[in-house]
Design a protein around this motif. Sequence first.
Motif, mmCIF file in Angstrom:
data_model
loop_
_atom_site.group_PDB
_atom_site.id
_atom_site.type_symbol
_atom_site.label_atom_id
_atom_site.label_comp_id
_atom_site.label_asym_id
_atom_site.label_seq_id
_atom_site.Cartn_x
_atom_site.Cartn_y
_atom_site.Cartn_z
ATOM 1 N N SER A 127 39.386 36.142 35.950
ATOM 2 C CA SER A 127 39.141 37.570 36.149
ATOM 3 C C SER A 127 39.911 38.440 35.157
ATOM 4 O O SER A 127 39.540 39.585 34.913
ATOM 5 C CB SER A 127 39.522 37.975 37.587
ATOM 6 O OG SER A 127 40.885 37.659 37.844
ATOM 7 N N TRP A 156 38.045 40.331 32.408
ATOM 8 C CA TRP A 156 37.203 41.426 32.879
ATOM 9 C C TRP A 156 38.002 42.703 33.092
ATOM 10 O O TRP A 156 37.480 43.807 32.959
ATOM 11 C CB TRP A 156 36.489 41.022 34.159
ATOM 12 C CG TRP A 156 35.651 42.134 34.728
ATOM 13 C CD1 TRP A 156 35.771 42.715 35.945
ATOM 14 C CD2 TRP A 156 34.583 42.818 34.072
ATOM 15 N NE1 TRP A 156 34.857 43.714 36.108
ATOM 16 C CE2 TRP A 156 34.099 43.798 34.962
ATOM 17 C CE3 TRP A 156 33.987 42.700 32.826
ATOM 18 C CZ2 TRP A 156 33.063 44.651 34.644
ATOM 19 C CZ3 TRP A 156 32.941 43.552 32.501
ATOM 20 C CH2 TRP A 156 32.500 44.507 33.403
ATOM 21 N N LYS A 157 39.281 42.581 33.384
ATOM 22 C CA LYS A 157 40.109 43.777 33.511
ATOM 23 C C LYS A 157 40.081 44.587 32.220
ATOM 24 O O LYS A 157 40.041 45.821 32.235
ATOM 25 C CB LYS A 157 41.556 43.394 33.836
ATOM 26 C CG LYS A 157 41.746 42.644 35.150
ATOM 27 C CD LYS A 157 43.210 42.256 35.317
ATOM 28 C CE LYS A 157 43.420 41.354 36.524
ATOM 29 N NZ LYS A 157 44.834 40.932 36.663
ATOM 30 N N GLY A 217 36.054 45.503 31.272
ATOM 31 C CA GLY A 217 35.529 46.546 32.151
ATOM 32 C C GLY A 217 36.012 47.935 31.796
ATOM 33 O O GLY A 217 35.273 48.917 31.911
ATOM 34 N N LEU A 226 27.721 40.302 35.528
ATOM 35 C CA LEU A 226 28.654 39.230 35.225
ATOM 36 C C LEU A 226 28.172 37.969 35.924
ATOM 37 O O LEU A 226 27.666 38.033 37.048
ATOM 38 C CB LEU A 226 30.064 39.549 35.728
ATOM 39 C CG LEU A 226 30.933 40.524 34.929
ATOM 40 C CD1 LEU A 226 30.378 41.940 35.016
ATOM 41 C CD2 LEU A 226 32.361 40.488 35.456
ATOM 42 N N THR A 263 29.361 33.982 37.049
ATOM 43 C CA THR A 263 30.462 33.036 37.216
ATOM 44 C C THR A 263 30.062 32.018 38.252
ATOM 45 O O THR A 263 29.225 32.287 39.124
ATOM 46 C CB THR A 263 31.763 33.743 37.634
ATOM 47 O OG1 THR A 263 32.800 32.766 37.776
ATOM 48 C CG2 THR A 263 31.585 34.489 38.949
ATOM 49 N N SER A 280 37.260 38.976 42.638
ATOM 50 C CA SER A 280 38.302 39.663 41.891
ATOM 51 C C SER A 280 37.701 40.682 40.919
ATOM 52 O O SER A 280 38.176 41.821 40.818
ATOM 53 C CB SER A 280 39.151 38.641 41.121
ATOM 54 O OG SER A 280 40.157 39.284 40.384
ATOM 55 N N CYS A 281 36.652 40.310 40.207
ATOM 56 C CA CYS A 281 36.007 41.230 39.260
ATOM 57 C C CYS A 281 35.408 42.431 39.990
ATOM 58 O O CYS A 281 35.485 43.567 39.517
ATOM 59 C CB CYS A 281 34.922 40.502 38.469
ATOM 60 S SG CYS A 281 35.556 39.273 37.306
ATOM 61 N N ARG A 282 34.800 42.183 41.151
ATOM 62 C CA ARG A 282 34.216 43.278 41.921
ATOM 63 C C ARG A 282 35.292 44.254 42.391
ATOM 64 O O ARG A 282 35.089 45.474 42.414
ATOM 65 C CB ARG A 282 33.451 42.712 43.110
ATOM 66 C CG ARG A 282 32.735 43.770 43.952
ATOM 67 C CD ARG A 282 32.051 43.144 45.147
ATOM 68 N NE ARG A 282 33.019 42.551 46.063
ATOM 69 C CZ ARG A 282 33.672 43.238 47.012
ATOM 70 N NH1 ARG A 282 33.469 44.541 47.144
ATOM 71 N NH2 ARG A 282 34.527 42.628 47.811
ATOM 72 N N TYR A 300 37.960 45.157 40.913
ATOM 73 C CA TYR A 300 38.490 46.019 39.859
ATOM 74 C C TYR A 300 37.583 47.202 39.560
ATOM 75 O O TYR A 300 38.039 48.324 39.372
ATOM 76 C CB TYR A 300 38.690 45.205 38.571
ATOM 77 C CG TYR A 300 39.866 44.269 38.632
ATOM 78 C CD1 TYR A 300 41.161 44.756 38.813
ATOM 79 C CD2 TYR A 300 39.669 42.895 38.519
ATOM 80 C CE1 TYR A 300 42.228 43.881 38.880
ATOM 81 C CE2 TYR A 300 40.738 42.018 38.588
ATOM 82 C CZ TYR A 300 42.022 42.518 38.765
ATOM 83 O OH TYR A 300 43.081 41.660 38.842
#
Length: 655
Positions: A14, A17-18, A21, A35, A37, A45-47, A49
């Motif tokens: 993740s 992506w921080k 994004g 995305l 995965t 985790s990506c969602r 953020y």
Amino acid sequence: MDRYIIVVDDIWHSDPWKIIGQALVKTSPGSIIILTTRLKDVAESCRSYHGGRIYDMRPLNDNDSRRLFFKRIFDTEEKCPHELKRASEDILKRCGGIPLAIISVSSFLAVDVPPCPDHWNKVKESLSSPLPGNKYVETMKSVLSLSYFNLPHHLRTCLLYFSAFPEDYDIWKDHLVSIWVAEGFVHADPGETLFEAGLRYFNVLISRSLIQPWWYKENGEVLSCRVHDVILNFLVSKSVEENFVTLLDPYGLPPSLHSKVRRLALQNSYQENVVPWIKSIKPHVRSLACFVDCKELHPLTEFEVLRVLDLKNCESLRNIHLANIEVLFQLWYLSIRGTSVSELPAGIGQVQHLETLDIRDTNVEKLPSTIVLLEKLARLFVYPNVRFPAEGFSKMKGLQQLERFSIHGQPLSFLNELGQLTNLRMLYVLCDGLNYESSEWGIFTSSLCALCRHKLLDVGISKRSYSTPIPMDSWFPTLQSLQKFSIWPISSLPIWMGSLDNLELLVLRIERLTPEDLRVLGGLPALEALDLLFEGGYASPFTIGGHEFQHLKSFRVARLYQLQFMPGSMPNLKNLDITLLFTRNSYSDLGIQHLASLTRGDVSICASREHIEGVHDLVAKIQSLLDAHRNRPAVNFWTYFDNEMISRSFTIARY
């Protein structure tokens, strides 16, 4: 504000992506970022953020699974024998709707298993039922194990070598096969060379869907491949089990400090504690593939038993690092492509087993005179600025593939001795800066004619910039043995072109072509691929008659103002790639619907903005005709107005 769609594929952590994004615009209404995965915690985790929602990809439904399965084996479900229906359904249940599993097992059935219930039921029994907790992993492991352990031993060894390459790496066929040969993996049948046998191995692995074709030649020949990451993970695990290839883990540490290293693949950055380990394993390594710039490799002469040395893009490599290379007397394969080397050592001539040498994209401008001592060298790849030795080149009787040197500036004696390489099969040259009235050109064409009386089958002659066209008429009739011929630029089609009865692939960059010339090309009995580019555009009608190009499978043509396929034309054509120059009323219909065997195509249309409506009408009409085509071909339409791509639309093939 412009709308966009962005796909970030196959995320494993993740943290990236921080950063990504934050860089993307969030205030464009109607835009979307996707995305992908395989890890649910990464998705969560990506969602967290940047918002959004998680979509769990569902397996294929029963109908789509059957279409995919039967398409690979029988072309359609209707062609499946009744006695295999029950076994097919059982096998599909065990695949669980996973596309890669279905493709893998259907490819295995299509190639390796006789079409009878007993054999298919054995395949079913060998596929273990997946565990509820990890269905995808267990299913794929079961399917891939089936495909892997049913390979002949030599193919299994070749397949394992793919574990040396990084994920999503473009693996070029000639490069790969040369390494297989150097490693001793390949065994030729009577009448074929080791390299030809390796090409056969490669095609078998493609046909079994264990590797994915990536780049193609004009005739549909696969030039490079990739390995699906799921299959690559499987191969890496097998390679580790068998101590076949040693990789470094993401932290720069070898998986085992105690196992003897035979093949080493360097893919990651290094830490200081790895340096002593690399030094300790040098005497045992027989194959080294380097995908990063690793200074700890030097001196290379400590790799005492090397057969394969692939240092492509190792920028730290210098002339001094190749000093004393003659001590690597077992070396079969050497690539220093993309390095800073400017001079090959004289000792290169003592590496008597060397079969492949690649010095493209280096600073080497002159080959040492000792290069002619490499009588076993079969493949030599150079850059156009490389100058060959004046004498002795005719000694290199083992040479089969030579590309891509410039004729201009070479010693006349070298150009003359070139014609004595009676085993040469592939020759690619450049003729920039050449005076066609000069001795250079005359001697080269004489040598080319001599080569065509022996084993030369594939010739490419080109210029990097368009200027004076290349003359051709003086060559007739000694090019009749060619199977593949690429040349550009030329002014017109020579009379003798119609006599090339063995020609399978033809690539031309040409100024003009008459209707009679087109009929000559259409009558070539073995032609399977044709690639035409007209310098400046071709304004005359370009009509393909109903009895022409009977064996053509791939056709690419660019810069046409008028094109028409007549009923019955190109009956075996599968792949089409055309670029059209649109003017008012220049097109009402292309006749693509008459191409009975068409499966895929790309149609690019270039026009001025005033013709946008006419272009869109043409695309809509072609799409409607293709919708009724029996093959439902996948055709991409690309529209450019005033050299800017405005839109593209798709007709998607159905399974």
